[in-house]
Design a protein around this motif. Structure first.
Motif, PDB file in Angstrom:
ATOM      1  N   LYS A   1       2.875  10.366   8.390  1.00  0.00           N
ATOM      2  CA  LYS A   1       3.107   9.771   7.323  1.00  0.00           C
ATOM      3  C   LYS A   1       2.797   8.434   7.191  1.00  0.00           C
ATOM      4  O   LYS A   1       2.130   8.104   6.127  1.00  0.00           O
ATOM      5  CB  LYS A   1       4.502   9.809   7.292  1.00  0.00           C
ATOM      6  CG  LYS A   1       5.203  11.167   6.917  1.00  0.00           C
ATOM      7  CD  LYS A   1       6.719  11.141   6.985  1.00  0.00           C
ATOM      8  CE  LYS A   1       7.581  12.583   7.032  1.00  0.00           C
ATOM      9  NZ  LYS A   1       8.994  12.545   7.110  1.00  0.00           N
ATOM     10  N   ALA A   2       2.991   7.599   8.113  1.00  0.00           N
ATOM     11  CA  ALA A   2       2.278   6.211   7.868  1.00  0.00           C
ATOM     12  C   ALA A   2       0.805   6.149   7.882  1.00  0.00           C
ATOM     13  O   ALA A   2       0.297   5.256   6.952  1.00  0.00           O
ATOM     14  CB  ALA A   2       2.675   5.398   9.032  1.00  0.00           C
ATOM     15  N   ALA A   3       0.232   7.037   8.359  1.00  0.00           N
ATOM     16  CA  ALA A   3      -1.387   7.086   8.651  1.00  0.00           C
ATOM     17  C   ALA A   3      -1.752   7.508   6.791  1.00  0.00           C
ATOM     18  O   ALA A   3      -2.485   7.123   6.396  1.00  0.00           O
ATOM     19  CB  ALA A   3      -1.916   8.008   9.291  1.00  0.00           C
ATOM     20  N   ALA A   4      -1.030   8.599   6.439  1.00  0.00           N
ATOM     21  CA  ALA A   4      -1.350   9.210   4.986  1.00  0.00           C
ATOM     22  C   ALA A   4      -1.127   7.828   4.012  1.00  0.00           C
ATOM     23  O   ALA A   4      -1.786   7.818   3.112  1.00  0.00           O
ATOM     24  CB  ALA A   4      -0.444  10.310   4.706  1.00  0.00           C
ATOM     25  N   ALA A   5      -0.006   7.174   4.231  1.00  0.00           N
ATOM     26  CA  ALA A   5       0.307   6.272   3.234  1.00  0.00           C
ATOM     27  C   ALA A   5      -0.684   5.122   3.275  1.00  0.00           C
ATOM     28  O   ALA A   5      -1.084   4.549   2.253  1.00  0.00           O
ATOM     29  CB  ALA A   5       1.878   5.588   3.478  1.00  0.00           C
ATOM     30  N   ALA A   6      -1.283   4.775   4.371  1.00  0.00           N
ATOM     31  CA  ALA A   6      -2.175   3.655   4.856  1.00  0.00           C
ATOM     32  C   ALA A   6      -3.562   4.509   4.125  1.00  0.00           C
ATOM     33  O   ALA A   6      -4.186   3.243   3.292  1.00  0.00           O
ATOM     34  CB  ALA A   6      -2.116   3.430   6.057  1.00  0.00           C
ATOM     35  N   LYS A   7      -3.685   5.412   4.146  1.00  0.00           N
ATOM     36  CA  LYS A   7      -4.926   5.874   3.493  1.00  0.00           C
ATOM     37  C   LYS A   7      -4.929   5.921   2.066  1.00  0.00           C
ATOM     38  O   LYS A   7      -5.800   5.499   1.398  1.00  0.00           O
ATOM     39  CB  LYS A   7      -5.422   7.257   4.235  1.00  0.00           C
ATOM     40  CG  LYS A   7      -6.612   7.955   4.222  1.00  0.00           C
ATOM     41  CD  LYS A   7      -6.861   9.131   4.672  1.00  0.00           C
ATOM     42  CE  LYS A   7      -8.115   9.759   4.950  1.00  0.00           C
ATOM     43  NZ  LYS A   7      -8.552  11.085   5.566  1.00  0.00           N
ATOM     44  N   ALA A   8      -3.828   6.394   1.657  1.00  0.00           N
ATOM     45  CA  ALA A   8      -3.593   6.370   0.195  1.00  0.00           C
ATOM     46  C   ALA A   8      -3.490   5.187  -0.669  1.00  0.00           C
ATOM     47  O   ALA A   8      -3.953   4.969  -1.957  1.00  0.00           O
ATOM     48  CB  ALA A   8      -2.405   7.356  -0.336  1.00  0.00           C
TER      49      ALA A   8
END
Length: 110
Positions: free
Chosen positions: A76-83
């Motif tokens: 989730k943290a990786a997806a948020a950083a990517k978005a």
């Protein structure tokens, strides 16, 4: 020729195995965990032995400073950083980066 005798190699391997077996240690009860123990296992130790420290598991293991039990793999943290929108760096005034700009200024290729 090889470096060292088989006895020396066996001793070195034994020392490394002992070191790896006790690589991570709970700061409260001093229970040891192997070097490849993942944060979910360490967090499970905290929840089982110290339920009052669930909100701050880093008191047991420094590896758990930013650990989120709802996102154990950090997806989730990786997806948020990517978005998140990325900041574009603006070229500084007077910054000459490429060859075409140099040629426009008047420098010649050799």
């Amino acid at each position: 020729m090889g470096k060292g005798s088989n006895v020396q190699k066996t001793q070195a391997a034994s020392d490394k195995a002992k070191k790896d077996a006790t690589a991570k240690k709970c700061t409260i009860c001093m229970q040891t965990f192997v070097v490849n123990s993942r944060p979910p296992l360490l967090y499970q130790h905290v929840t089982a032995k110290y339920p009052d420290l669930i909100d701050n598991p880093a008191q047991c293991f420094t590896e758990l400073v930013r650990y989120d039990p709802n996102d154990p793999k950090g997806e989730k943290a990786a997806a948020a950083a990517k978005a998140a929108p990325k900041k574009k760096s603006k070229a500084k005034k007077g910054n000459i980066d490429d060859l075409d700009t140099l040629l426009d200024v008047g420098l010649k290729k050799k």
